[in-house]
Write an enzyme that holds these catalytic residues in place. Structure first.
Site, PDB file in Angstrom:
ATOM      1  N   ARG A   1       0.887  -1.178   0.000  1.00  0.00           N
ATOM      2  CA  ARG A   1       0.000   0.000   0.000  1.00  0.00           C
ATOM      3  C   ARG A   1       0.915   1.214   0.000  1.00  0.00           C
ATOM      4  O   ARG A   1       1.688   1.414   0.927  1.00  0.00           O
ATOM      5  CB  ARG A   1      -0.913  -0.011   1.224  1.00  0.00           C
ATOM      6  CG  ARG A   1      -1.828   1.218   1.363  1.00  0.00           C
ATOM      7  CD  ARG A   1      -2.765   1.323   0.180  1.00  0.00           C
ATOM      8  NE  ARG A   1      -3.809   2.322   0.393  1.00  0.00           N
ATOM      9  CZ  ARG A   1      -3.676   3.621   0.200  1.00  0.00           C
ATOM     10  NH1 ARG A   1      -2.509   4.114  -0.195  1.00  0.00           N
ATOM     11  NH2 ARG A   1      -4.681   4.439   0.399  1.00  0.00           N
TER      12      ARG A   1
ATOM     13  N   ARG B   1      -1.183  -5.299   4.645  1.00  0.00           N
ATOM     14  CA  ARG B   1      -0.475  -4.727   3.495  1.00  0.00           C
ATOM     15  C   ARG B   1       0.763  -3.976   3.978  1.00  0.00           C
ATOM     16  O   ARG B   1       0.709  -3.278   4.995  1.00  0.00           O
ATOM     17  CB  ARG B   1      -1.390  -3.782   2.715  1.00  0.00           C
ATOM     18  CG  ARG B   1      -2.642  -4.453   2.176  1.00  0.00           C
ATOM     19  CD  ARG B   1      -3.545  -3.468   1.441  1.00  0.00           C
ATOM     20  NE  ARG B   1      -4.013  -2.400   2.310  1.00  0.00           N
ATOM     21  CZ  ARG B   1      -4.839  -1.442   1.934  1.00  0.00           C
ATOM     22  NH1 ARG B   1      -5.294  -1.413   0.695  1.00  0.00           N
ATOM     23  NH2 ARG B   1      -5.222  -0.502   2.784  1.00  0.00           N
TER      24      ARG B   1
ATOM     25  N   GLU C   1     -11.200   4.340  -5.951  1.00  0.00           N
ATOM     26  CA  GLU C   1     -11.507   2.925  -5.730  1.00  0.00           C
ATOM     27  C   GLU C   1     -11.895   2.238  -7.035  1.00  0.00           C
ATOM     28  O   GLU C   1     -12.732   2.734  -7.786  1.00  0.00           O
ATOM     29  CB  GLU C   1     -12.635   2.777  -4.715  1.00  0.00           C
ATOM     30  CG  GLU C   1     -12.281   3.271  -3.318  1.00  0.00           C
ATOM     31  CD  GLU C   1     -11.248   2.405  -2.643  1.00  0.00           C
ATOM     32  OE1 GLU C   1     -11.250   1.186  -2.880  1.00  0.00           O
ATOM     33  OE2 GLU C   1     -10.420   2.950  -1.892  1.00  0.00           O
TER      34      GLU C   1
END
Length: 258
Positions: free
Chosen positions: A65, A116, A73
């Site tokens: 990330r 992440r 998104e």
């Protein structure tokens, strides 16, 4: 003898000064983000969206990330994609392919709650986080304790905004009052296989959480089935697998696909 005593006194005085300086340094609060980890080489695997990437090292593959940025998104089975989400993913994919990739962590927090890895990603030693912001595919966002490149990214964001690049070309799209982006709700009627019956299909643009039947009927006039993403037991007080349905309607197996 006196000379030796004087020398000893000077050494002791110097030592005390050094100790005092060290104690003062300990009392000064450390900055939240003060250094980067050593860069580690990784190999590209795939792109999830404009701020999330899969890579691998010699042992395993894992998800990155990108720190301090937020891209629109991408579409999933339960939600509609936001404007420029496809473009951001495509741009990032093309940019990373064929380049030498390395990552660096910013202070002690290395992973988010989803596991992440929170990183700065470099492609041929160029900061990818900044590339995405500079070209208008992402905004500065999710600012936590990691702030090493924050000023650099804010400068790139200001330039992209001034040029109205991509996400900045849509007035009001970037949420200036918080994180993320503002996507207007669709006013289109829901598509169903059989009109007049509760649906199992998600309506593009509708909120996922609907707190009561008034909100359900606003987006799904005939109610929803137990298979719908927004179904809650409080919508279905008679426990018949249908939420907020009209009187006399009973659940049937074909409604799973309605």
């Amino acid at each position: 003898m006196i000379e030796q005593i004087n020398k000893g006194g000077k050494k002791m005085k110097s030592f005390k000064v050094l100790i005092t300086i060290l104690l003062l340094l300990l009392l000064i609060p450390a900055p939240q983000s003060y250094a980067l980890s050593k860069k580690t080489a990784v190999s590209y695997v795939s792109t999830i969206d404009g701020d999330t990437v899969r890579v691998k090292n010699s042992r395993t593959s894992f998800t990155l990330r990108l720190l301090l940025i937020d891209a629109p998104e991408i579409a999933t089975s339960s939600k509609v994609g936001q404007p420029y989400s496809k473009e951001a993913k495509a741009y990032l994919t093309k940019y990373l392919q064929g380049k030498k990739l390395t990552i660096a962590y910013d202070n002690a927090i290395k992973k988010d709650k989803n596991g992440r890895h929170l990183v700065y990603l470099y492609a041929d030693n160029v900061l990818v986080n900044n590339v995405m912001v500079k070209n208008g595919y992402a905004r500065v966002g999710y600012i936590m304790s990691q702030k090493y490149y924050l000023n650099t990214l804010k400068k790139s964001e200001s330039d992209a905004k001034a040029q109205k690049l991509r996400i900045w070309s849509k007035a009001g799209y970037v949420n200036t009052k918080g994180e993320g982006f503002v996507t207007p709700t669709s006013t289109a009627k829901p598509a169903t296989s059989k009109a007049g019956y509760p649906t199992s299909k998600y309506r593009n643009g509708a909120p996922k959480y609907l707190k009561n039947c008034t909100e359900v009927k606003k987006y799904y006039p005939y109610g929803i089935t137990v298979h719908h993403v927004s179904y809650l037991t409080k919508h279905d007080r008679d426990n018949d697998k249908l939420g907020c349905e009209a009187t006399g309607i009973k659940y049937e197996s074909w409604m799973k696909y309605n």
